[in-house]
Motif scaffolding. Structure first.
Motif, PDB file in Angstrom:
ATOM      1  N   SER A  24       1.438  -1.111   0.216  1.00 52.33           N
ATOM      2  CA  SER A  24       0.134  -0.214  -0.417  1.00 52.33           C
ATOM      3  C   SER A  24       0.924   1.128  -0.009  1.00 52.33           C
ATOM      4  CB  SER A  24      -1.098   0.168   1.418  1.00 52.33           C
ATOM      5  OG  SER A  24       0.106   0.158   2.304  1.00 52.33           O
ATOM      6  N   SER A  59      -8.494  -0.147  -3.166  1.00 50.06           N
ATOM      7  CA  SER A  59      -9.390   0.542  -2.538  1.00 50.06           C
ATOM      8  C   SER A  59      -8.576   2.001  -1.578  1.00 50.06           C
ATOM      9  CB  SER A  59      -9.553  -0.331  -1.248  1.00 50.06           C
ATOM     10  OG  SER A  59      -9.930  -1.276  -2.146  1.00 50.06           O
ATOM     11  N   SER A  60      -8.947   2.382  -1.018  1.00 51.34           N
ATOM     12  CA  SER A  60      -8.444   3.467   0.598  1.00 51.34           C
ATOM     13  C   SER A  60      -8.265   3.464   1.534  1.00 51.34           C
ATOM     14  CB  SER A  60      -9.398   5.293  -0.069  1.00 51.34           C
ATOM     15  OG  SER A  60      -8.517   5.780   0.757  1.00 51.34           O
ATOM     16  N   ILE A  61      -7.730   3.727   1.592  1.00 47.81           N
ATOM     17  CA  ILE A  61      -7.206   2.539   3.310  1.00 47.81           C
ATOM     18  C   ILE A  61      -7.292   4.236   4.279  1.00 47.81           C
ATOM     19  CG2 ILE A  61      -6.274   0.987   5.212  1.00 47.81           C
ATOM     20  CD1 ILE A  61      -4.980  -0.473   2.655  1.00 47.81           C
ATOM     21  N   GLU A  62      -8.165   4.590   5.299  1.00 46.47           N
ATOM     22  CA  GLU A  62      -8.126   5.321   5.707  1.00 46.47           C
ATOM     23  C   GLU A  62      -6.706   5.481   6.991  1.00 46.47           C
ATOM     24  OE1 GLU A  62     -11.897   7.907   6.398  1.00 46.47           O
ATOM     25  OE2 GLU A  62     -12.660   7.204   5.257  1.00 46.47           O
ATOM     26  N   LYS A  63      -5.991   6.380   7.511  1.00 48.78           N
ATOM     27  CA  LYS A  63      -5.400   6.018   8.411  1.00 48.78           C
ATOM     28  C   LYS A  63      -5.285   7.162   9.190  1.00 48.78           C
ATOM     29  CE  LYS A  63      -2.419   2.398   6.816  1.00 48.78           C
ATOM     30  NZ  LYS A  63      -2.376   1.147   8.101  1.00 48.78           N
ATOM     31  N   ASN A  68      -4.507   8.872   3.658  1.00 46.62           N
ATOM     32  CA  ASN A  68      -4.786   7.553   3.328  1.00 46.62           C
ATOM     33  C   ASN A  68      -3.813   6.575   2.638  1.00 46.62           C
ATOM     34  OD1 ASN A  68      -7.224   8.321   3.988  1.00 46.62           O
ATOM     35  ND2 ASN A  68      -8.583   8.497   2.089  1.00 46.62           N
ATOM     36  N   CYS A  71      -4.629   0.089  -2.068  1.00 44.21           N
ATOM     37  CA  CYS A  71      -3.845  -0.735  -2.381  1.00 44.21           C
ATOM     38  C   CYS A  71      -5.405  -1.298  -3.533  1.00 44.21           C
ATOM     39  CB  CYS A  71      -3.595  -1.633  -1.139  1.00 44.21           C
ATOM     40  SG  CYS A  71      -5.486  -2.068  -0.824  1.00 44.21           S
ATOM     41  N   ASN A  73      -6.954  -4.417  -5.283  1.00 42.58           N
ATOM     42  CA  ASN A  73      -7.447  -4.506  -5.301  1.00 42.58           C
ATOM     43  C   ASN A  73      -7.597  -5.739  -6.091  1.00 42.58           C
ATOM     44  OD1 ASN A  73      -9.092  -3.338  -3.363  1.00 42.58           O
ATOM     45  ND2 ASN A  73     -10.402  -2.525  -4.393  1.00 42.58           N
TER      46      ASN A  73
END
Length: 126
Positions: A24, A59-63, A68, A71, A73
């Motif tokens: 990611s 996909s957007s992964i919120e941190k 963000n 990664c 899919n």
């Protein structure tokens, strides 16, 4: 009907290649990687990245407290499989045989390539 997540443009594919290499990445990391290879600005990359998110390819992964991360899919193998199937359907009516004959006729395939292919076929039959 094919899923939208496999309909990736040439420009979007550059982003996918970067994401396939890493688990990611943030937008800034993607921009930094692509800026070394090509002269694309952050705004263009951001637009392309969010198109990939809309398609479901990424996909957007919120941190919390951080940027963000994004990664892929779909795997590179899944994408290549869909692209190969699409190419065969569009240009060779789904016939791998016609594709190979074309390569032989155009001398785009060597005798060694043909022998390797024959060896592969024989090993599959066993």
């Amino acid at each position: 009907m094919e899923s939208k997540k496999y309909k990736i443009t040439e420009a979007e594919l550059e982003i996918m290649k970067v994401l396939w290499e890493k688990e990611s990445l943030t937008l800034n990391q993607i921009v930094k990687t692509l800026s070394q290879e090509e002269s694309k600005n952050k705004s263009t990359i951001k637009t392309l990245l969010y198109r990939l998110v809309e398609k479901g390819s990424v996909s957007s992964i919120e941190k919390a407290g951080r940027e963000n991360e994004f990664c892929a899919n779909i795997t590179q193998e899944e994408y290549l499989k869909k692209e190969n199937e699409s190419f065969l359907k569009r240009f060779y009516q789904g016939s791998c045989n016609q594709l190979l004959l074309n390569f032989v006729e155009e001398k785009k395939i060597t005798k060694k390539d043909l022998q390797d292919l024959m060896d592969m076929i024989e090993s599959e039959e066993e």
